[in-house]
Design a protein around this motif. Structure first.
Motif, short mmCIF file in Angstrom:
data_model
loop_
_atom_site.label_atom_id
_atom_site.label_comp_id
_atom_site.label_asym_id
_atom_site.label_seq_id
_atom_site.Cartn_x
_atom_site.Cartn_y
_atom_site.Cartn_z
N PHE A 120 -46.48 20.13 47.43
CA PHE A 120 -47.18 19.51 48.59
C PHE A 120 -47.93 18.18 48.12
CE2 PHE A 120 -48.14 24.54 48.56
CZ PHE A 120 -47.66 25.24 49.24
N ILE A 121 -47.00 17.32 48.98
CA ILE A 121 -47.88 16.01 49.11
C ILE A 121 -48.56 15.10 49.84
CG2 ILE A 121 -47.40 13.65 48.48
CD1 ILE A 121 -45.48 15.42 46.54
N PRO A 122 -50.00 15.72 49.08
CA PRO A 122 -51.53 14.97 49.42
C PRO A 122 -51.29 13.60 50.05
CG PRO A 122 -52.18 15.09 47.50
CD PRO A 122 -50.76 15.34 47.79
N ASN A 123 -52.52 13.54 51.24
CA ASN A 123 -52.23 12.13 51.58
C ASN A 123 -53.21 11.35 50.50
OD1 ASN A 123 -52.96 9.31 52.75
ND2 ASN A 123 -53.47 10.19 54.62
N LYS A 124 -52.95 10.30 49.71
CA LYS A 124 -53.58 9.39 48.45
C LYS A 124 -54.70 8.64 48.83
CE LYS A 124 -49.60 5.46 48.54
NZ LYS A 124 -49.20 5.44 47.73
N ASN A 125 -54.93 8.51 49.96
CA ASN A 125 -55.78 7.74 50.59
C ASN A 125 -56.59 8.52 50.65
OD1 ASN A 125 -54.62 5.42 50.79
ND2 ASN A 125 -53.26 5.69 52.74
N ILE A 126 -57.45 9.88 50.70
CA ILE A 126 -58.53 10.59 50.75
C ILE A 126 -58.37 11.09 48.96
CG2 ILE A 126 -57.75 10.76 52.93
CD1 ILE A 126 -56.84 13.91 52.90
N GLU A 127 -59.55 11.68 49.21
CA GLU A 127 -60.24 12.66 47.94
C GLU A 127 -59.23 14.01 47.82
OE1 GLU A 127 -64.28 14.14 45.39
OE2 GLU A 127 -64.22 12.91 47.77
N THR A 128 -58.63 13.90 46.65
CA THR A 128 -57.78 15.44 46.77
C THR A 128 -58.23 16.17 45.54
OG1 THR A 128 -56.15 14.17 45.67
CG2 THR A 128 -56.03 14.43 47.61
N PRO A 129 -58.94 16.77 45.23
CA PRO A 129 -59.65 17.72 44.19
C PRO A 129 -59.27 18.36 43.41
CG PRO A 129 -59.89 19.25 46.46
CD PRO A 129 -59.34 17.90 46.99
N LYS A 130 -59.10 18.49 41.96
CA LYS A 130 -58.29 18.93 40.99
C LYS A 130 -57.25 20.24 41.42
CE LYS A 130 -59.78 16.21 37.17
NZ LYS A 130 -60.51 16.45 35.58
N HIS A 131 -58.24 20.62 41.89
CA HIS A 131 -57.16 22.55 42.60
C HIS A 131 -57.99 23.08 43.58
CE1 HIS A 131 -56.83 22.92 38.17
NE2 HIS A 131 -58.22 22.45 38.43
N LEU A 132 -57.31 23.78 44.26
CA LEU A 132 -57.02 24.31 46.12
C LEU A 132 -57.66 25.53 45.82
CD1 LEU A 132 -55.07 21.90 47.93
CD2 LEU A 132 -56.91 22.23 47.60
N TYR A 133 -58.43 26.81 46.19
CA TYR A 133 -58.41 27.69 45.91
C TYR A 133 -58.19 28.69 47.48
CZ TYR A 133 -60.56 26.63 41.42
OH TYR A 133 -60.33 26.37 40.13
N ILE A 134 -57.34 29.65 47.87
CA ILE A 134 -56.87 29.77 48.90
C ILE A 134 -57.10 31.53 48.60
CG2 ILE A 134 -55.69 27.87 49.52
CD1 ILE A 134 -53.36 29.45 49.15
N SER A 135 -56.81 32.13 49.65
CA SER A 135 -56.71 33.75 49.88
C SER A 135 -56.00 33.88 50.78
CB SER A 135 -57.75 34.21 49.91
OG SER A 135 -57.57 36.08 50.38
N ILE A 136 -54.62 34.24 50.77
CA ILE A 136 -53.90 35.03 51.35
C ILE A 136 -53.97 36.14 51.56
CG2 ILE A 136 -51.48 34.81 52.40
CD1 ILE A 136 -51.19 32.56 50.45
#
Length: 244
Positions: free
Chosen positions: A216-232
């Motif tokens: 997943f390529i994030p928008n580099k112009n915004i702050e990106t946390p090191k980790h994303l925690y999700i639940s499926i």
């Protein structure tokens, strides 16, 4: 088996020269954990995986997997030296050291450069990206390599991939994404016809992991946390938890 054949060829070449490996040549290698005491369970799990044929397998801690909780991390975080050797890698670079006879080095005006003894080529990702790693082939050694006590069998990779993307983009702005098996490359003898982007490149020493990667390529112009925690939790409909 391809790695075993290559290793055998190296042994034969060294023997013909009356030479051997350098001391500590296996230092830093990912040696399989014998997991003594789990032999019968591992055999049953292997037979079960052969029977069920999951599309993808995610190894991890049962405390999280039983809640269908997943972590998606920036590629840059995998260079953390606190990770074990099966996990640690520079995911932002692909480094090749081809034999000089396999390439041609020229000056800027196209004149060949003679006498080159060694070359190191480095490809770098344009920016950091999020990566979620799983396997497309079950291997019991990955319990030990990833310090896992459970795994999630995913029987519909397309639905899972779509839901994973929806969950990730709900956390941060994603400008592009993709998913497929990584391409393992020998840095000394890379196969040009299998050239891959850095995001889907791995050193051949990780070949046994059979990695399937979601990028997943994030928008580099915004702050990106090191980790994303999700639940499926939706994965209960097409997944199965398997415990060691």
């Amino acid at each position: 088996m391809s790695l075993m054949r290559k290793f055998t060829h190296v042994l034969q070449a060294l023997d013909s020269r009356n030479e051997g490996f350098e001391p500590m040549f296996m230092k830093g290698a990912s040696i399989p954990n014998a997991m003594i005491g789990h032999e019968e369970k591992l055999k049953k799990l292997n037979d079960y995986a052969l029977k069920k044929k999951p599309h993808l397998i995610k190894f991890g801690k049962s405390a999280f997997l039983k809640e269908y909780s997943l972590k998606i991390s920036l590629a840059s975080t995998f260079s953390d030296p606190s990770l074990n050797v099966a996990q640690m890698d520079d995911e932002l670079k692909a480094i090749y050291s081809p034999h000089p006879r396999d390439i041609q080095v020229t000056t800027l005006d196209g004149r060949p450069v003679e006498g080159v003894l060694g070359v190191e080529l480095t490809m770098e990702a344009q920016s950091d990206y999020y990566v979620f790693c799983s396997s497309f082939k079950f291997d019991v050694r990955l319990f030990g390599d990833f310090e896992a006590d459970a795994c999630l069998f995913i029987y519909d990779s397309e639905i899972f991939s779509n839901q994973l993307y929806e969950k990730v983009k709900a956390k941060t702005e994603i400008i592009d994404h993709g998913y497929k098996p990584v391409i393992y490359s020998d840095p000394i003898r890379p196969k040009h016809e299998k050239a891959s982007s850095v995001e889907f490149h791995k050193h051949i020493k990780y070949l046994y992991q059979n990695e399937y990667r979601h990028v997943f390529i994030p928008n580099k112009n915004i702050e990106t946390p090191k980790h994303l925690y999700i639940s499926i939790p939706e994965a209960k409909a097409y997944g199965e938890l398997v415990f060691l």
